[in-house]
Design a protein around this motif. Structure first.
Motif, PDB file in Angstrom:
ATOM      1  N   MET A  27       0.955  -1.035  -0.148  1.00 25.82           N
ATOM      2  CA  MET A  27      -0.166   0.141  -0.046  1.00 25.82           C
ATOM      3  C   MET A  27       0.763   1.151  -0.111  1.00 25.82           C
ATOM      4  SD  MET A  27      -2.779  -1.356   2.959  1.00 25.82           S
ATOM      5  CE  MET A  27      -4.067  -0.138   2.111  1.00 25.82           C
ATOM      6  N   ARG A  28       0.330   2.475  -0.007  1.00 28.14           N
ATOM      7  CA  ARG A  28       1.286   3.786   0.036  1.00 28.14           C
ATOM      8  C   ARG A  28       0.462   4.671   1.011  1.00 28.14           C
ATOM      9  NH1 ARG A  28       1.309   6.039  -5.966  1.00 28.14           N
ATOM     10  NH2 ARG A  28      -0.815   6.929  -5.986  1.00 28.14           N
ATOM     11  N   PHE A  29       1.223   5.633   1.367  1.00 27.17           N
ATOM     12  CA  PHE A  29       0.742   6.945   1.907  1.00 27.17           C
ATOM     13  C   PHE A  29       0.862   8.108   0.832  1.00 27.17           C
ATOM     14  CE2 PHE A  29       1.888   4.466   5.908  1.00 27.17           C
ATOM     15  CZ  PHE A  29       0.687   4.462   6.361  1.00 27.17           C
ATOM     16  N   VAL A  30       0.088   9.037   0.793  1.00 27.48           N
ATOM     17  CA  VAL A  30       0.329  10.107  -0.146  1.00 27.48           C
ATOM     18  C   VAL A  30      -0.037  11.402   0.841  1.00 27.48           C
ATOM     19  CG1 VAL A  30      -0.516  11.602  -2.286  1.00 27.48           C
ATOM     20  CG2 VAL A  30      -0.551   9.140  -1.977  1.00 27.48           C
ATOM     21  N   SER A  31       1.090  12.479   0.788  1.00 32.08           N
ATOM     22  CA  SER A  31       0.896  13.343   1.634  1.00 32.08           C
ATOM     23  C   SER A  31       1.148  14.757   0.608  1.00 32.08           C
ATOM     24  CB  SER A  31       1.935  13.660   2.865  1.00 32.08           C
ATOM     25  OG  SER A  31       1.689  14.705   3.360  1.00 32.08           O
ATOM     26  N   GLN A  32       0.071  15.490   0.244  1.00 34.99           N
ATOM     27  CA  GLN A  32       0.347  16.520  -0.896  1.00 34.99           C
ATOM     28  C   GLN A  32       1.013  16.094  -2.120  1.00 34.99           C
ATOM     29  OE1 GLN A  32       2.109  19.824   1.193  1.00 34.99           O
ATOM     30  NE2 GLN A  32       0.422  20.066   2.624  1.00 34.99           N
ATOM     31  N   ALA A  33       2.206  16.316  -2.505  1.00 34.46           N
ATOM     32  CA  ALA A  33       2.998  15.817  -3.572  1.00 34.46           C
ATOM     33  C   ALA A  33       3.904  14.850  -3.161  1.00 34.46           C
ATOM     34  CB  ALA A  33       3.644  17.141  -4.294  1.00 34.46           C
ATOM     35  N   ARG A  34       3.851  14.242  -2.038  1.00 36.30           N
ATOM     36  CA  ARG A  34       4.981  13.045  -1.749  1.00 36.30           C
ATOM     37  C   ARG A  34       4.009  11.914  -1.695  1.00 36.30           C
ATOM     38  NH1 ARG A  34       8.117  15.083   3.432  1.00 36.30           N
ATOM     39  NH2 ARG A  34       9.561  13.595   2.824  1.00 36.30           N
ATOM     40  N   VAL A  35       4.827  10.643  -2.115  1.00 40.69           N
ATOM     41  CA  VAL A  35       4.284   9.348  -2.062  1.00 40.69           C
ATOM     42  C   VAL A  35       5.213   8.605  -1.374  1.00 40.69           C
ATOM     43  CG1 VAL A  35       3.637   7.531  -3.422  1.00 40.69           C
ATOM     44  CG2 VAL A  35       3.029   9.786  -4.406  1.00 40.69           C
ATOM     45  N   PHE A  36       4.604   7.756  -0.316  1.00 43.06           N
ATOM     46  CA  PHE A  36       5.477   7.013   0.403  1.00 43.06           C
ATOM     47  C   PHE A  36       4.896   5.407   0.230  1.00 43.06           C
ATOM     48  CE2 PHE A  36       5.302  10.971   2.604  1.00 43.06           C
ATOM     49  CZ  PHE A  36       6.557  11.275   2.762  1.00 43.06           C
ATOM     50  N   ASP A  37       5.825   4.509  -0.251  1.00 43.49           N
ATOM     51  CA  ASP A  37       5.476   3.212  -0.472  1.00 43.49           C
ATOM     52  C   ASP A  37       5.752   2.247   0.903  1.00 43.49           C
ATOM     53  OD1 ASP A  37       4.951   3.690  -3.494  1.00 43.49           O
ATOM     54  OD2 ASP A  37       6.842   3.379  -3.817  1.00 43.49           O
ATOM     55  N   ILE A  38       4.616   1.587   1.168  1.00 44.61           N
ATOM     56  CA  ILE A  38       4.985   1.003   2.324  1.00 44.61           C
ATOM     57  C   ILE A  38       5.654  -0.263   2.139  1.00 44.61           C
ATOM     58  CG2 ILE A  38       3.643  -0.166   4.283  1.00 44.61           C
ATOM     59  CD1 ILE A  38       1.348   1.612   3.987  1.00 44.61           C
ATOM     60  N   LEU A  39       6.646  -0.516   2.947  1.00 43.31           N
ATOM     61  CA  LEU A  39       7.747  -1.530   2.645  1.00 43.31           C
ATOM     62  C   LEU A  39       7.452  -2.569   3.864  1.00 43.31           C
ATOM     63  CD1 LEU A  39      11.111   0.298   2.014  1.00 43.31           C
ATOM     64  CD2 LEU A  39       9.338  -0.825   0.434  1.00 43.31           C
ATOM     65  N   THR A  40       7.246  -2.293   5.008  1.00 40.79           N
ATOM     66  CA  THR A  40       6.977  -3.099   6.493  1.00 40.79           C
ATOM     67  C   THR A  40       6.120  -2.419   7.250  1.00 40.79           C
ATOM     68  OG1 THR A  40       8.914  -2.216   7.600  1.00 40.79           O
ATOM     69  CG2 THR A  40       9.438  -4.077   6.226  1.00 40.79           C
ATOM     70  N   VAL A  41       5.183  -3.117   7.953  1.00 42.62           N
ATOM     71  CA  VAL A  41       4.324  -2.621   9.055  1.00 42.62           C
ATOM     72  C   VAL A  41       4.516  -3.462  10.313  1.00 42.62           C
ATOM     73  CG1 VAL A  41       1.805  -2.395   9.678  1.00 42.62           C
ATOM     74  CG2 VAL A  41       2.741  -2.296   7.022  1.00 42.62           C
ATOM     75  N   HIS A  42       4.770  -2.723  11.306  1.00 46.63           N
ATOM     76  CA  HIS A  42       4.583  -3.484  12.584  1.00 46.63           C
ATOM     77  C   HIS A  42       4.141  -2.431  13.800  1.00 46.63           C
ATOM     78  CE1 HIS A  42       8.460  -1.127  13.036  1.00 46.63           C
ATOM     79  NE2 HIS A  42       8.591  -1.623  14.418  1.00 46.63           N
ATOM     80  N   ASP A  43       4.039  -3.172  15.046  1.00 44.09           N
ATOM     81  CA  ASP A  43       3.395  -2.745  16.202  1.00 44.09           C
ATOM     82  C   ASP A  43       4.841  -2.626  16.925  1.00 44.09           C
ATOM     83  OD1 ASP A  43       2.649  -2.105  18.774  1.00 44.09           O
ATOM     84  OD2 ASP A  43       1.076  -3.627  18.792  1.00 44.09           O
ATOM     85  N   PRO A  44       5.088  -0.992  17.108  1.00 47.91           N
ATOM     86  CA  PRO A  44       6.625  -0.716  17.520  1.00 47.91           C
ATOM     87  C   PRO A  44       6.688  -1.067  18.986  1.00 47.91           C
ATOM     88  CG  PRO A  44       5.182   1.150  17.415  1.00 47.91           C
ATOM     89  CD  PRO A  44       4.403  -0.095  16.696  1.00 47.91           C
ATOM     90  N   CYS A  93       5.305   2.103  10.051  1.00 46.94           N
ATOM     91  CA  CYS A  93       5.542   1.652   8.609  1.00 46.94           C
ATOM     92  C   CYS A  93       6.776   2.141   8.177  1.00 46.94           C
ATOM     93  CB  CYS A  93       4.515   1.913   7.637  1.00 46.94           C
ATOM     94  SG  CYS A  93       2.788   1.591   8.526  1.00 46.94           S
ATOM     95  N   ARG A  94       7.642   1.238   7.655  1.00 52.09           N
ATOM     96  CA  ARG A  94       8.817   1.715   7.254  1.00 52.09           C
ATOM     97  C   ARG A  94       8.629   1.903   5.585  1.00 52.09           C
ATOM     98  NH1 ARG A  94      13.121  -0.728   4.391  1.00 52.09           N
ATOM     99  NH2 ARG A  94      12.588  -2.584   4.721  1.00 52.09           N
ATOM    100  N   VAL A  95       8.798   3.169   5.134  1.00 55.23           N
ATOM    101  CA  VAL A  95       8.673   3.369   3.727  1.00 55.23           C
ATOM    102  C   VAL A  95       9.582   4.312   2.963  1.00 55.23           C
ATOM    103  CG1 VAL A  95       6.157   3.858   4.541  1.00 55.23           C
ATOM    104  CG2 VAL A  95       7.758   5.816   4.582  1.00 55.23           C
ATOM    105  N   ARG A  96       9.423   4.079   1.713  1.00 51.78           N
ATOM    106  CA  ARG A  96      10.418   4.314   0.598  1.00 51.78           C
ATOM    107  C   ARG A  96       9.747   5.543   0.052  1.00 51.78           C
ATOM    108  NH1 ARG A  96      12.113   0.039  -1.852  1.00 51.78           N
ATOM    109  NH2 ARG A  96      10.086   0.043  -3.085  1.00 51.78           N
ATOM    110  N   GLU A  97      10.273   6.521   0.012  1.00 49.17           N
ATOM    111  CA  GLU A  97       9.844   7.818  -0.835  1.00 49.17           C
ATOM    112  C   GLU A  97       9.929   7.565  -2.489  1.00 49.17           C
ATOM    113  OE1 GLU A  97       9.284  12.719  -0.507  1.00 49.17           O
ATOM    114  OE2 GLU A  97      10.743  11.668   0.531  1.00 49.17           O
ATOM    115  N   ALA A  98       8.599   7.550  -2.844  1.00 50.42           N
ATOM    116  CA  ALA A  98       8.818   7.582  -4.529  1.00 50.42           C
ATOM    117  C   ALA A  98       9.162   8.709  -5.134  1.00 50.42           C
ATOM    118  CB  ALA A  98       7.435   7.083  -4.789  1.00 50.42           C
TER     119      ALA A  98
END
Length: 111
Positions: free
Chosen positions: A78-95, A104-109
């Motif tokens: 999945m991904r997060f979008v904030s204004q013009a920034r896109v973050f692809d979700i790589l991992t998800v965990h309960d810290p 969520c560890r994400v990579r900025e597209a």
């Protein structure tokens, strides 16, 4: 082990959580169309930056940690979008394993 404290007031960046929906392209292939799942508020923190040279070009990679309140259905791919920034979700965990937050560890597209 003591649970990590996350200030709920720090979760103030508005993010659109999106999921890819595959649609046929009429030629036997498919195309991904991103669909909004929810609007969430989170804390976006930079983690690392790398620059790689290959195939005659420079490739930049920025990774971040996005912390949100726990919700079901958040998954890698999945991904997060904030204004013009896109973050692809790589991992998800309960810290802190309390069920309150997701990190969520994400990579900025690249835009």
């Amino acid at each position: 082990m003591k649970a990590a404290f996350i200030d709920p007031g720090a979760l103030r960046t508005e993010l659109s959580l999106q999921s890819a929906v595959l649609t046929g392209d009429g030629l036997g292939g498919h195309a991904a169309v991103w669909q909004d799942v929810a609007t969430v508020f989170g804390l976006v923190e930079p983690l690392s930056q790398a620059s790689r040279f290959g195939a005659g070009q420079v490739q930049e990679e920025n990774t971040h940690r996005v912390t949100i309140r726990r919700r079901d259905g958040v998954a890698p791919g999945m991904r997060f979008v904030s204004q013009a920034r896109v973050f692809d979700i790589l991992t998800v965990h309960d810290p802190d394993e309390t069920g309150r937050y997701l990190a969520c560890r994400v990579r900025e597209a690249e835009s």
